[in-house]
Structures are given as C-alpha cells and as structure tokens.
Design a protein around this motif. Structure first.
Motif, short mmCIF file in Angstrom:
data_model
loop_
_atom_site.label_atom_id
_atom_site.label_comp_id
_atom_site.label_asym_id
_atom_site.label_seq_id
_atom_site.Cartn_x
_atom_site.Cartn_y
_atom_site.Cartn_z
N ARG A 126 -8.63 11.03 3.61
CA ARG A 126 -10.07 10.78 3.67
C ARG A 126 -10.40 9.31 3.93
O ARG A 126 -11.46 9.01 4.50
CB ARG A 126 -10.75 11.24 2.39
CG ARG A 126 -10.52 10.37 1.17
CD ARG A 126 -11.14 11.01 -0.07
NE ARG A 126 -11.01 10.12 -1.22
CZ ARG A 126 -12.04 9.55 -1.83
NH1 ARG A 126 -13.27 9.77 -1.40
NH2 ARG A 126 -11.85 8.76 -2.87
N ASP A 127 -9.52 8.38 3.54
CA ASP A 127 -9.82 6.96 3.76
C ASP A 127 -9.97 6.64 5.25
O ASP A 127 -10.76 5.77 5.62
CB ASP A 127 -8.71 6.09 3.17
CG ASP A 127 -8.75 6.07 1.65
OD1 ASP A 127 -9.80 6.45 1.09
OD2 ASP A 127 -7.75 5.68 1.03
N TYR A 128 -9.22 7.36 6.09
CA TYR A 128 -9.33 7.11 7.53
C TYR A 128 -10.69 7.57 8.06
O TYR A 128 -11.29 6.90 8.90
CB TYR A 128 -8.20 7.82 8.27
CG TYR A 128 -6.83 7.29 7.91
CD1 TYR A 128 -6.40 6.06 8.40
CD2 TYR A 128 -5.98 7.99 7.06
CE1 TYR A 128 -5.14 5.56 8.07
CE2 TYR A 128 -4.74 7.49 6.72
CZ TYR A 128 -4.32 6.28 7.21
OH TYR A 128 -3.09 5.77 6.86
N PHE A 129 -11.17 8.69 7.54
CA PHE A 129 -12.49 9.17 7.95
C PHE A 129 -13.60 8.24 7.45
O PHE A 129 -14.55 7.94 8.19
CB PHE A 129 -12.72 10.59 7.41
CG PHE A 129 -11.86 11.63 8.05
CD1 PHE A 129 -12.16 12.13 9.31
CD2 PHE A 129 -10.73 12.10 7.41
CE1 PHE A 129 -11.36 13.09 9.91
CE2 PHE A 129 -9.91 13.05 8.00
CZ PHE A 129 -10.22 13.55 9.25
N ILE A 130 -13.47 7.79 6.21
CA ILE A 130 -14.49 6.90 5.64
C ILE A 130 -14.54 5.59 6.41
O ILE A 130 -15.61 5.09 6.76
CB ILE A 130 -14.20 6.65 4.14
CG1 ILE A 130 -14.39 7.93 3.34
CG2 ILE A 130 -15.11 5.54 3.60
CD1 ILE A 130 -13.91 7.84 1.90
N SER A 131 -13.35 5.03 6.69
CA SER A 131 -13.30 3.77 7.41
C SER A 131 -13.88 3.92 8.81
O SER A 131 -14.64 3.06 9.29
CB SER A 131 -11.85 3.27 7.49
OG SER A 131 -11.76 2.11 8.28
N ALA A 132 -13.53 5.02 9.48
CA ALA A 132 -14.05 5.25 10.83
C ALA A 132 -15.56 5.43 10.80
O ALA A 132 -16.28 4.89 11.65
CB ALA A 132 -13.37 6.47 11.44
#
Length: 791
Positions: free
Chosen positions: A221-227
């Motif tokens: 999920r961190d990749y989605f949040i960062s994006a």
C-alpha cells in the motif's frame, strides 16, 4: 470496525474515525488542514483557537506536574524567564498533515513563536513566551488537537528510540504469501493433468487470490499512497510506475480467474512486492549501517578552556566536559553547556538558539544556557551537566542562521528521475500497444515488466550514498563537513581565497619581540588580561608569549573586528591592535605588528615573525595548476617578500583588508563567474565565509563557533586541502559512473522487457538487485577513495 480512507492524505483511518461533513479523516491534523483551506467550513480552525482550558478535566489533571518549577527546568532546554524551548515526543505524528499542523501552532496560539517537527524521531521543538503560555498549557493544546505528547522525566528520550517495524511485518507477509502462491502454482507451471489437480484447480487459484489480497492492500500500500500523493501534488515520482504495475497485475489476474481465462499472475504479483520490499529493507539497513547523517556530527571539533584550582588553563574537547568543571569563555565564544556564571560580566547573544539577536546581561550566580555566545570579554562559569554534542551541531547546521547555498546536484538527480519516469511510462504504453495487436497474451507481461525493470531507484540512490559515505570518511580524517551538498559545491570551485594570520601561518610556532616604552607591572597585567578575553590568532599568540599575571576582572572589554581590542580596569585604559586604532603612525611594514597604547599614550609594538604551516609551498603549487589563488589579509605588507618566495608567481597578494572588504571582494568576483572557496579563522572572516560558495574554518583547538562556515578543517590537516577537494571531484565522477551503470542496466532490461522475454517476477528480482549494485559500487568506490587519502 471498517477502515476507511482518509479524505485528505489517503491513509487508512484507524478505529477512531474523525468525521466532518460526511468526510473521514485519519487524524485531527488532516481534518484541521483540510478545513483551514476549505472555502465552506472554517469552524475547526476557530474551535482549535479556544483556550486549552477546554480540554477534558482528566487530561488537565494528568499534566498538573508540569506546573512545578524543578520539572519545567528538567524538561526545557532553554528557559530565561521570558522564553522557553522544549522538545516533546509525539507518537501520533504519521503524515504530512500532522507535520503541517504541528509546524503552524503559532496560528492556534500567538504566544508560540515557532515549532519544528523532526518526523524521523517524531518530535516537535516548540519555542514560546512563558509569560503568557505555560508548559502545561502548551502540552494541553497539543492534546486538544490530537497530538498528546509522551512525557517521562526518566525515559521519555528513550521512548523516541522505538523502531518502526512495519517494513519487517510487510516483508514477512509478502514473503509468506509469495511462498504459498508459488507452491500452489506448481501444477500450472508443469501443466499437470492429474484428475484431482484438475478438480481443485479453481480452488488453488482462489487461494492464490486470497494470499494476494494482504500483499496488495497491506504490504504494497505504501507504493499506492506515495504515487497518489505525488500525483495529487502534480509530481510524477518513482512509485507511480510501480503502483501501476501492481494494480495491473492484480486486476488482470482477478479477471482471468473470475472468467476462467487462466491462472493469472499472482505469483509474479506477490514476488514483485516481496522483492521490492526486500530491496527497500536492504537499502534501509545499509543506510543505517553507514549512519553518515548522525555519526559524522560526533566529530565536531569544538573545544573549550577549563581551569583547575590553581587557575591553570587547559584546552579540553567539549565532550570531555563534566558536571562541576570550571570553564573559561572568551569574547565571541559559544557556551557549550548549561552552567552558573561565577565571575565576569556576561552579555549573552542567544540568537543561535532563539533567533533573537538582542543580548542579555547576566551577573554572578545566574544561569547560562548552552548555545549562547559571550559578546563582552571573558567570563568564568561552572558546568551543570555534560555536553550534548548533537545539540551544538544542531546549531551549526541550522540554516536559519546561515545563507542557504544552492544544492544543484540534488535538483539534477530529481530532474533525471522525473524525466526517466515519463520516458518509461511512454515506452510501456507504446510497447504494450504493439503487443496488443501482435500477441495480446504478452501485452500485459510486457507492460508490467517495463514498469518494474526501469524503476529509477538506482539513480536516486547514487548521490546520497556516495556523498554520505564521503562525509563519514572526511570526518575520520578531521575534515568536518556540514552536509552532503557542500561536497558538491566544493567539487565545482575555481577560486580559492586564504586569510593569512592563523590560516596559512601557525599560531603555535610564532614568536614576537617588543619595541617601545617598557610597560610597568600594572600595564603588563592589564595587557595580559585583555588578551585573555580575545580569540584573534595574534591575541592568542601574544597571550601565550607574555609572562603569567594575576587574573583581574575588567570593567569594560570591547573587540573591534579587523582593528583591535580595548579594555579598562579601574582608571586604566588600554588599546591593542593596528597602528591607526591605537593612534600611532606605522613606520615600518616589513613584519606583522600589534601596537599598544595605555591611557591614550602610545607605548610600543610587538613584531611577529610568522612561521608558515608545514607544506604550504607544496600545497599552493598543486592548487595553482587548477585554481586561481588569492591571499586576503588584514595585516600590512610586511610579509609580502616572504610570501612571494614561498608561493607560486601568479598568486594574488592583497593586504590591509578589513572583514567587510573581504566579503565585498568575494561578492564582486562571484558576479564575474568565480565559484569561491574561502578558508579563514572563523572569527574575523565570518562574513567572507558566509558569502563564499564554500567556507572552511580552520580549527586550532579553540572554541570559536562559526555557524557561517560550511566545514571545519583541523589545522593539522591543512596541507591535505588539495586531497579533500580532489576527493570531492572524484565523488562526482563516482555518481556519474553510477548513472552510466544504471543506464546500461536499464537499456538491457528494457530490451528484454519490450520484446516480451522478461517475466514480471524476474524483473522484480532484478530491480532491487540493481539498487543493491549501485549501493555496493558507490560504497566500495568511496572507501577506496578514502584509503588513498589516508595513505
């Protein structure tokens, strides 16, 4: 309770959901920031400005102990009766909105001057007017807006050391899921046609789907949040292609098993996230191992004079100061530790701590705080505790008190990453479009592999690891650089300017002769005690040469930078400095001289015979091949002929320069395209050091604190200056080689990805390996560089 997404920051809300107008927020910081900027609802902002007295009674009673003076004294790092500074640990800081609201506390209470968040340590440093706002009220305000601090007099600092283990948990879940999905995929790999496997094939696929859910929605999920945050801020960061690849794999795989079109790519999906997290974990551990951002500060070469019971003075490193030590603080010296004023008249400038430049007078018996600078003669104090080295370096590194110098290389790295991401997205779309018409079964694999293999993480890593490791190496060699951007600036200089006295000359080896009317014992004592309060290199040299005298307390002391010093004791007045300052006429300019007058009567002069630093001529000959060299000195031209013999023929020699003259000289040549490195003593040269592209203060083991400088060089390493500059240039070459290696790697990987020969899971393995290879390359290369310097 169902977890919802925060309307402002996109993070999942916890069990305590904060709502406003049917919108959900994960913390009060997000809610406050959103509603402050909302055109329709400012009520939250106004509600938060109410008195902390509105806090629940149980919370108010919880912090009654913060009204006790002895506890306030322990918790505050600065407290002069009007202004207090406290650093509080806030466990609930977790997103950019939290940072925003905590750094804008002055909008909630005007008596708060400033507040600064350290996100990594989850602390906020608050400066406030203690006459109108108490420590308890400040804590209650934080509690009211949802940021209750953790306070323990015994161990609240250790509470800040809690390790964030979320990455380990995510890595464990991704690894567990990846292993099980691979196991369940074996029948599909080998196309086994056994009856019972065919019967349970659909069950296996849905089990793989179940294992993938926590991988996508928790571990990844961190990749989605960062994006999402990057796109929300109109920034195309490096997590956009990764998030897109994960989403495409999950959606495509779910569609395939739902309509019985195939087994999907759950193995690639879980493997991708697992190897991404594995790479991130390795990077994090390696970064912590280098520890360059923390450890190099412990080498900060600041010292102070301690006194024993016989008034013998000894230079002591600040981290060796113990409670009860008696310290001598000279004019313009920094107070390194909290203490009690014993002797002398203190006028303290706390601007390094508070930002306010107004000096504060202190008398014997009053408390002095670390970070203040004595501005009127010499004082003696007793240390109340040992020195916190990180506190002093925090002042040195504080950009509030120094000019921000452009960090061009970091900007270049960011630009490369942005352009790289745009290029990769374009390649992915074009390649996928081609395969949709050519062989649709490969299209999704191609799209995902391209996004994964060409992630610019390796490019982003090369600069911080190279510069960071070099910071650590420089620190071990007694060259203490403020931050990584200074190394980049040092590599680009084309002009080097040196001060003379105390920079290219060695104070410890100089000697002087006196010529004039003999001084009587009273005048000698006044001269000695006046010199005792100054940190100028000539003052320190002359002080060491003169005979010992009883210590007396001066009625008045004043140092005129670039001119001299004057003092009074009872009815006697003395001036020490240049001929014009003491009212004399200079009759000879053959040597460096210091003139003396007492009670407006000229007495004579001390003539110094300078001893130049070892290896000076060899150093200048090396530097002259690449740089324009200049000597800017406040002294007369007495050493002109000697310097002409020692230094290369084209070295510019300019004398009789006041501190402001040096600054203006540098400023003018910068407008002409010069990138200037200035090396001085850190006291008279503070303005020139600040104006230069890189300012280096030379340390002779005295406590001259210079926030204007970008680096501090131990005087014993002066002859290695060329090696440090050369190493900085080599660091730039290492980074460029890292870029080249990354480009080659990405080009090869893209070829196989675009032609459909690279599976997404293989790409996921190769991507962190590329990052690891960059880290290993930069670390080994800089270590070899350090070994060559250490020879």
């Amino acid at each position: 309770m169902e977890k919802l997404t925060c309307f402002h920051c996109g993070d999942p809300c916890d069990s305590t959901i904060i709502t406003s107008n049917d919108k959900h927020f994960c913390c009060k910081g997000c809610k406050t920031v959103y509603e402050i900027f909302s055109e329709h609802d400012l009520s939250c902002y106004y509600d938060l400005q109410t008195s902390p007295g509105a806090a629940p009674k149980e919370i108010q009673g919880k912090y009654d102990f913060l009204t006790q003076a002895n506890i306030i004294e322990k918790l505050t790092e600065f407290n002069d009766g009007n202004l207090q500074i406290v650093t509080l640990y806030i466990p609930h800081i977790h997103c950019s909105s939290c940072i925003w609201i905590l750094e804008n506390l002055n909008k909630l209470n005007p008596h708060i001057t400033s507040s600064q968040v350290n996100f990594g340590k989850k602390t906020v440093r608050i400066t406030y007017n203690s006459e109108h706002l108490s420590l308890k009220e400040a804590v209650l305000l934080l509690s009211t807006i949802g940021y209750e601090p953790y306070i323990s007099l015994d161990d609240y600092k250790t509470g800040q050391q809690n390790v964030n283990r979320s990455l380990i948990y995510k890595l464990g879940i991704a690894g567990f899921a990846f292993g099980n999905v691979m196991f369940l995929s074996f029948p599909e790999y080998f196309e086994v046609g056994e009856f019972w496997l065919e019967q349970y094939k659909h069950l296996f696929r849905w089990l793989m789907f179940a294992f993938s859910i926590p991988v996508v929605f928790y571990a990844g999920r961190d990749y989605f949040i960062s994006a999402y945050k990057g796109l929300g801020a109109k920034l195309l960061n490096i997590d956009v292609p990764i998030a897109l690849g994960i989403a495409v794999l999950f959606i495509r795989s779910t569609v395939e098993i739902s309509f019985d079109l195939g087994s999907g790519f759950f193995d690639s999906l879980t493997g991708l996230v697992f190897f991404l997290l594995l790479g991130k974990f390795f990077q994090q551990k390696t970064y912590s191992f280098l520890s360059f951002e923390r450890d190099y500060k412990s080498y900060f070469p600041i010292a102070v004079t301690t006194m024993d019971s016989n008034n013998e003075e000894t230079s002591t490193q600040v981290y060796d100061i113990k409670k009860g030590d008696r310290l001598l603080i000279r004019n313009e010296e920094l107070i390194p530790v909290d203490g009690i004023l014993i002797k002398g008249k203190a006028r303290i400038d706390y601007s390094f701590v508070t930002g306010e430049s107004e000096t504060i007078s202190k008398t014997s018996g009053e408390k002095l705080f670390a970070g203040g600078k004595q501005t009127s003669g010499v004082i003696e104090m007793e240390a109340l505790k040992s020195v916190e080295q990180s506190y002093l370096t925090q002042l040195w590194s504080n950009d509030v008190f120094s000019k921000n110098k452009e960090d061009g290389f970091t900007t270049l790295t960011n630009k490369i990453s942005k352009r790289f991401t745009i290029t990769i997205l374009s390649i992915a779309v074009i390649a996928t479009s081609y395969w949709l018409f050519s062989n649709a079964s490969k299209a999704m694999n191609v799209f995902t592999a391209v996004l994964i293999i060409a992630c610019p993480c390796a490019i982003a890593l090369s600069a911080p690891f190279t510069f960071g490791n070099l910071l650590r190496i420089f620190g071990k060699l007694k060259f203490y650089v403020k931050n990584a951007s200074v190394i980049e600036q040092l590599a680009s200089i084309n002009t080097i300017i040196f001060d003379k006295t105390g920079t290219i000359t060695s104070n410890k080896k100089s000697n002087a002769t006196y010529e004039g009317i003999a001084l009587n014992p009273s005048e000698e004592s006044l001269l000695k005690n006046t010199l005792r309060g100054s940190n100028h290199p000539l003052s320190r040299t002359l002080y060491e040469i003169l005979d010992a005298h009883n210590i007396i307390t001066l009625n008045h002391f004043e140092e005129h930078l670039g001119k001299g010093i004057e003092a009074t004791h009872n009815n006697d007045h003395i001036k020490i400095g240049s001929a014009s300052f003491v009212g004399a006429t200079e009759t000879s300019v053959l040597n460096t001289t210091v003139h003396v007058s007492t009670n407006n009567q000229y007495k004579g002069k001390f003539t110094f015979y300078n001893k130049y630093r070892k290896g000076l001529s060899k150093l200048f000959n090396r530097l002259k091949k690449e740089y324009d060299l200049v000597i800017l000195s406040g002294d007369n031209e007495g050493e002109l002929e000697n310097l002409k013999k020692l230094l290369p023929s084209k070295t510019k020699l300019i004398f009789n320069q006041k501190p402001n003259d040096k600054l203006e000289y540098i400023k003018y040549h910068q407008t002409e395209g010069a990138k200037v490195l200035m090396i001085g003593d850190g006291l008279n040269d503070a303005g020139a050091l600040a104006q230069s592209n890189v300012g280096i203060a030379l340390s002779e083991n005295v406590n001259v604190f210079s926030p204007a400088c970008d680096a501090i060089l131990d005087a014993s390493k002066f002859n290695q200056l060329h090696a440090f500059i050369k190493a900085s240039k080599s660091a730039i070459k290492i980074i460029k080689w890292s870029f080249l290696l990354s480009f080659i790697y990405n080009s090869i990987g893209l070829y196989f990805a675009v032609t459909g020969q690279l599976a997404p899971v293989i790409a996921a393995i190769l991507m962190p390996l590329s990052s690891i290879s960059i880290v290993v390359f930069t670390t080994i290369a800089t270590n070899l560089l350090g070994r060559r310097m250490n020879v």
